[in-house]
Design an enzyme around this catalytic site. Structure first.
Site, PDB file in Angstrom:
ATOM      1  N   LEU A   1       0.837  -1.171  -0.062  1.00 47.68           N
ATOM      2  CA  LEU A   1       0.005  -0.397   0.453  1.00 47.68           C
ATOM      3  C   LEU A   1       0.610   1.369  -0.035  1.00 47.68           C
ATOM      4  O   LEU A   1       0.419   2.287  -0.601  1.00 47.68           O
ATOM      5  CB  LEU A   1      -0.794   0.248   1.148  1.00 47.68           C
ATOM      6  CG  LEU A   1      -2.181  -0.935   1.210  1.00 47.68           C
ATOM      7  CD1 LEU A   1      -2.852  -0.687   2.250  1.00 47.68           C
ATOM      8  CD2 LEU A   1      -3.160  -0.377   0.118  1.00 47.68           C
ATOM      9  N   GLY A   2       1.912   1.088   0.592  1.00 42.81           N
ATOM     10  CA  GLY A   2       2.410   2.388   1.133  1.00 42.81           C
ATOM     11  C   GLY A   2       3.286   2.250   1.695  1.00 42.81           C
ATOM     12  O   GLY A   2       4.350   0.779   2.162  1.00 42.81           O
ATOM     13  N   GLU A   3       4.942   3.350   2.293  1.00 42.64           N
ATOM     14  CA  GLU A   3       6.467   3.202   2.359  1.00 42.64           C
ATOM     15  C   GLU A   3       6.285   4.015   2.933  1.00 42.64           C
ATOM     16  O   GLU A   3       5.983   5.230   2.387  1.00 42.64           O
ATOM     17  CB  GLU A   3       7.036   2.487   1.715  1.00 42.64           C
ATOM     18  CG  GLU A   3       7.856   3.046   0.875  1.00 42.64           C
ATOM     19  CD  GLU A   3       8.845   2.444  -0.856  1.00 42.64           C
ATOM     20  OE1 GLU A   3       9.556   1.905   0.183  1.00 42.64           O
ATOM     21  OE2 GLU A   3       8.944   3.021  -1.528  1.00 42.64           O
TER      22      GLU A   3
ATOM     23  N   GLN B   1       9.524   6.217   5.821  1.00 43.67           N
ATOM     24  CA  GLN B   1      11.119   6.122   6.832  1.00 43.67           C
ATOM     25  C   GLN B   1      11.296   5.030   6.377  1.00 43.67           C
ATOM     26  O   GLN B   1      12.337   4.737   6.968  1.00 43.67           O
ATOM     27  CB  GLN B   1      11.317   7.900   6.848  1.00 43.67           C
ATOM     28  CG  GLN B   1      12.661   7.923   7.049  1.00 43.67           C
ATOM     29  CD  GLN B   1      12.962   9.749   7.901  1.00 43.67           C
ATOM     30  OE1 GLN B   1      12.348   9.698   8.671  1.00 43.67           O
ATOM     31  NE2 GLN B   1      14.232  10.092   8.680  1.00 43.67           N
ATOM     32  N   PHE B   2       9.934   4.096   7.714  1.00 40.96           N
ATOM     33  CA  PHE B   2      11.657   3.323   8.698  1.00 40.96           C
ATOM     34  C   PHE B   2       9.953   2.595   8.404  1.00 40.96           C
ATOM     35  O   PHE B   2      10.758   0.877   9.260  1.00 40.96           O
ATOM     36  CB  PHE B   2      10.383   3.960  10.307  1.00 40.96           C
ATOM     37  CG  PHE B   2      11.254   5.538  10.371  1.00 40.96           C
ATOM     38  CD1 PHE B   2      12.725   5.242  10.747  1.00 40.96           C
ATOM     39  CD2 PHE B   2      10.908   6.516  10.520  1.00 40.96           C
ATOM     40  CE1 PHE B   2      13.550   6.618  11.227  1.00 40.96           C
ATOM     41  CE2 PHE B   2      11.526   7.877  10.965  1.00 40.96           C
ATOM     42  CZ  PHE B   2      12.855   7.357  11.169  1.00 40.96           C
ATOM     43  N   GLY B   3      10.039   2.222   7.578  1.00 41.85           N
ATOM     44  CA  GLY B   3       9.092   0.860   6.945  1.00 41.85           C
ATOM     45  C   GLY B   3       7.636   0.661   6.183  1.00 41.85           C
ATOM     46  O   GLY B   3       8.321   1.715   5.206  1.00 41.85           O
ATOM     47  N   GLU B   4       7.104  -0.200   5.726  1.00 40.63           N
ATOM     48  CA  GLU B   4       6.299  -0.528   5.114  1.00 40.63           C
ATOM     49  C   GLU B   4       4.874  -0.668   5.361  1.00 40.63           C
ATOM     50  O   GLU B   4       4.605  -1.609   6.264  1.00 40.63           O
ATOM     51  CB  GLU B   4       7.084  -1.383   3.779  1.00 40.63           C
ATOM     52  CG  GLU B   4       8.093  -1.438   3.000  1.00 40.63           C
ATOM     53  CD  GLU B   4       9.039  -2.219   2.291  1.00 40.63           C
ATOM     54  OE1 GLU B   4       7.613  -3.166   2.376  1.00 40.63           O
ATOM     55  OE2 GLU B   4       9.057  -2.212   1.288  1.00 40.63           O
ATOM     56  N   VAL B   5       3.878  -0.425   4.377  1.00 40.22           N
ATOM     57  CA  VAL B   5       2.428  -1.006   4.838  1.00 40.22           C
ATOM     58  C   VAL B   5       1.498  -1.764   3.464  1.00 40.22           C
ATOM     59  O   VAL B   5       1.958  -1.110   1.932  1.00 40.22           O
ATOM     60  CB  VAL B   5       1.401   0.534   5.229  1.00 40.22           C
ATOM     61  CG1 VAL B   5       0.170  -0.007   5.412  1.00 40.22           C
ATOM     62  CG2 VAL B   5       1.797   1.515   5.841  1.00 40.22           C
TER      63      VAL B   5
ATOM     64  N   ASP C   1      -3.637  14.402  10.714  1.00 40.62           N
ATOM     65  CA  ASP C   1      -3.470  14.703   8.987  1.00 40.62           C
ATOM     66  C   ASP C   1      -4.944  14.170   8.887  1.00 40.62           C
ATOM     67  O   ASP C   1      -4.840  12.802   7.997  1.00 40.62           O
ATOM     68  CB  ASP C   1      -1.987  13.836   9.044  1.00 40.62           C
ATOM     69  CG  ASP C   1      -1.821  13.670   6.662  1.00 40.62           C
ATOM     70  OD1 ASP C   1      -2.673  14.151   6.752  1.00 40.62           O
ATOM     71  OD2 ASP C   1      -1.234  12.332   6.921  1.00 40.62           O
TER      72      ASP C   1
END
Length: 783
Positions: free
Chosen positions: A496-498, A500-504, A639
């Site tokens: 789904l996304g990434e 600075q410290f990981g991914e989704v 956000d």
């Protein structure tokens, strides 16, 4: 889909003036006294005490109004009250009142007409969009009646002309509302718009509101291309009711132009230094309508045209049929007139608005009074800038002090130091500490006070929720309120996304119901996999990121609300660390709405899926409910946007946080030097300028999210502004001189809901509604 904004750039500082029918509604000075007595005149008067200067709205001087001397013949239109505004103004609204005079007078104008002039010699009769001249006036002597001018007018001189008959005498008090017209455009000369036949239906694409003369099959003066109204994506539809199809656009077919282009000449009030031209074009390519393929512009500075033109070719778009602004750089050419040739790229070309931006002061002698005013403004601006710099430096020093305190080995000392400031657990803010926080409990929750926060880096590089530092005792223990989940039961579907410290990742999870709390259940059959979002921390993430990830898990595990994405389980036994959250089958709200259309003609013609207004309101109400829950816990999201709201069955909405990690939304974030990537188009002015994030700034973001929802996410907020101009606009909120720009009212939006949006964008954070109030208003508003 938008009300157009007129822009004019002042060279001395990057401040933009914008005019629109939605926000350009300030009184021009009849009641306030800015319009001088000598600038108000009349055809006649009863006596000295009913002279023109007494025709000011809501004033009781003299005999209480302007009154013409002779009633005259029926339908007499010779009597008038004239106002000289000294310069061109964009006038959107007028107000009238009769003569009351403390009960002595009872004269008023039941109907009237308006004439206007830009030069004092040529007078134009105002007509509404249906061609009607007569305006309904007053029904008594004391009430003020306001009337929108649709279309608005651009004028220096305005005459109010009461329609007089023998039945009664008339007296008038008046006011004009609008803004100074800084565009400088006084006329354009364009070919007559043409007719299109679409499946037997006639579409009239003429310039229906022009106020000039027709010369050699062209229009000369001003009209639809400067009326402040952008056309809809579907040119057959219109913002205005009871008008013909095609009303919003002026359009031409290439069959009538052997040269392959349409030529429009623009005349300005003086020689200007032009930076850009913006043309709002239709791009419904499925109906053989496209933006122009190329434009060639010539410039006239004195009496002669320059021999070398500029040329610009926009990128053609055969994917997105939305209407859009095309921005053309004019490279700082000096000119008093511009002649542009717009080349066809398909059978039809349609424009609804053309605006110009210039980057200098008028090229003529400025009198001493103007010079003194200009110097005074510059001095004021310098003081404001110095004050901002002092605030920024003070905040930096204060933050360094806090960092030193936080670095002390004993956390008890940290809390003891804060207790000396008498802080209570209140709404979070990125401002380091408030010396005198204010709490005004409402529904059991503090209202907009400030306190320290704990910033969680998390997977996406920004925090999920800003959590008050004094509530972090929740995180002191090692317990996590969710179960460990076997990794082998997760099947990867897509990233789904990434951050600075990981991914989704989007995954399918087996037997998830066996690891869930009893108070939560999935709407799926037994032994059926469910979609989940898996936030995965990179194995090489630093220690701080790892600690923040654990804190985020603890916080998320305690959030239990039907409109907040739920933390379902974790994978903590080995690296990479993972948290598993709900995922909704219809994806995020931004993408969901952009694939749909409002119910109506455009959906029928395009066979697109629709969403009703009642469902839009239902979704907005759920977002407000979720934010009400977060605010009750003193959490700040920071956000909130449609990209961070997920859509399930039956228009169920749940608030999430990983929109920032998706490349799809990289354009929604702006990197300010030395600071984090920020969603500035959703942020309050104090968040951008002062770094303050509170529940009040979440309320601001909710207003923008509501605006996105009611526009079906067809455009980015403030799409006409660059990122830098968005930031400049926050400076106008800071200065609070009524020059700030608000998002316009969406076509589907009722007045009551737009009023709610505007209250969310109140300059004073304490005057914005709470989420409890917002939720109540949305529940009470009838679709």
């Amino acid at each position: 889909m938008c009300k157009c904004l007129k822009a004019f750039h002042i060279q001395l500082m990057p401040i933009y003036e914008f005019l629109s029918t939605a926000v350009c509604r300030s009184p021009l000075g009849m009641s306030g006294g800015q319009i001088l007595d000598e600038d108000i005149s009349a055809s006649s008067q009863w006596s000295d005490s009913t002279a023109a200067k007494y025709g000011r709205l809501d004033f009781e001087e003299g005999d209480g109004a302007w009154c013409p001397e002779i009633p005259g013949e029926p339908e007499n239109m010779k009597e008038f009250l004239q106002i000289d505004l000294r310069s061109l103004h964009f006038i959107t609204l007028v107000g009238t009142q009769g003569r009351h005079a403390g009960g002595i007078g009872n004269e008023f104008a039941q109907t009237y007409k308006i004439k206007y002039s830009r030069d004092g010699s040529r007078w134009i009769s105002w007509r509404n969009r249906q061609g009607k001249q007569v305006i309904e006036g007053n029904r008594n002597a004391y009430d003020i009646v306001l009337k929108d001018l649709e279309p608005p007018i651009i004028a220096r001189f305005v005459r109010f002309m009461p329609v007089i008959d023998h039945s009664m005498n008339v007296c008038m008090r008046v006011e004009l509302y609008g803004c100074e017209w800084l565009d400088g455009l006084v006329s354009y000369n364009a070919p007559l718009g043409q007719q299109m036949t679409f499946y037997g239906q006639l579409i009239y694409l003429n310039d229906s509101v022009y106020d000039g003369a027709m010369i050699h099959r062209s229009v000369l003066w001003l009209g639809q291309l400067t009326d402040g109204m952008c056309g809809l994506d579907d040119f057959i539809l219109s913002h205005v009711y009871n008008v013909w199809p095609g009303y919003d656009y002026v359009g031409w077919t290439n069959e009538s132009f052997p040269s392959g282009y349409v030529e429009i000449m623009f005349e300005f009030d003086r020689t200007r230094n032009f930076t850009t031209m913006k043309v709002h074009c239709n791009n419904m390519f499925s109906r053989r309508v496209k933006t122009f393929q190329k434009v060639v512009c010539y410039f006239r500075s004195e009496s002669d045209w320059e021999p070398t033109p500029i040329s610009f070719s926009p990128v053609m778009d055969d994917v997105n049929p939305s209407a859009r602004f095309v921005t053309v750089s004019l490279h700082n050419h000096m000119a008093s007139a511009i002649k542009c040739q717009y080349y066809f790229s398909d059978m039809w070309m349609m424009f609804s608005e053309i605006t110009f931006q210039s980057g200098d002061n008028p090229i003529h002698k400025v009198d001493d009074s103007n010079t003194r005013i200009l110097i005074g403004c510059l001095v004021a601006i310098i003081f404001i800038l110095v004050a901002i710099i002092v605030i920024i430096l003070w905040r930096q020093v204060w933050q360094k002090m806090l960092e030193k305190v936080r670095s002390l080995p004993c956390s008890h000392s940290y809390y003891s130091w804060h207790s000396s400031l008498e802080l209570s657990p209140t709404t979070a803010s990125t401002s380091t500490a408030s010396k005198s926080p204010q709490t005004s409990p409402q529904d059991g929750a503090p209202h907009y006070a400030e306190a320290d926060i704990v910033n969680l880096q998390g997977v996406t590089g920004g925090n999920t929720y800003a959590v008050p530092a004094l509530t972090m005792d929740l995180l002191s223990g090692k317990d996590i309120a969710v179960e460990e989940f076997p990794r082998k039961l997760l099947t990867f579907k897509e990233k789904l996304g990434e951050g600075q410290f990981g991914e989704v990742h989007l995954c399918e999870a087996e037997d998830m119901e066996d690891y869930m709390d009893e108070d939560f259940s999935f709407d799926v059959s037994d032994n059926q996999t469910v979609l989940v979002a898996v936030k995965m921390l990179r194995a090489d993430a630093n220690k701080n990121a790892r600690n923040d990830f654990l804190k985020e898990i603890k916080i998320m595990s305690r959030l239990k609300d039907p409109n907040i994405i739920r933390l379902l389980a974790v994978c903590m036994s080995s690296d990479p660390l993972c948290m598993i959250t709900e995922y909704m089958e219809n994806g995020d709200l931004n993408q969901f709405l952009s694939r749909h259309e409002p119910e109506g003609m455009i959906a029928l013609l395009s066979n697109a899926p629709t969403v009703s207004y009642s469902n839009l309101q239902h979704m907005a109400t759920q977002i407000a409910s979720g934010m009400k829950y977060l605010s009750s816990l003193n959490f700040v999201h920071r956000d909130l946007a449609t990209r961070n709201c997920l859509v399930g069955k039956n228009y169920t909405i749940k608030i999430a946080d990983f929109g920032m990690s998706r490349n799809l939304y990289s354009g929604d974030y702006y990197r300010i030097q030395g600071r984090a990537v920020l969603p500035i188009r959703w942020m309050s002015w104090e968040s951008i300028l002062l770094g303050k994030f509170t529940t009040a700034s979440d309320v601001w973001a909710f207003g923008v999210t509501l605006w996105e929802t009611l526009t079906f996410c067809k455009e980015q907020p403030y799409s006409q502004l660059s990122d830098e101009q968005v930031i400049e606009n926050t400076g106008e909120f800071f200065r609070d001189q009524r020059r700030q720009i608000y998002l316009p009212q969406p076509p589907l939006c009722p007045d009551a809901i737009y009023k709610l949006m505007l209250s969310c964008w109140h300059r004073n954070a304490k005057e914005r509604p709470s989420f409890q109030e917002i939720h109540r208003i949305l529940l009470e508003c009838k679709p």
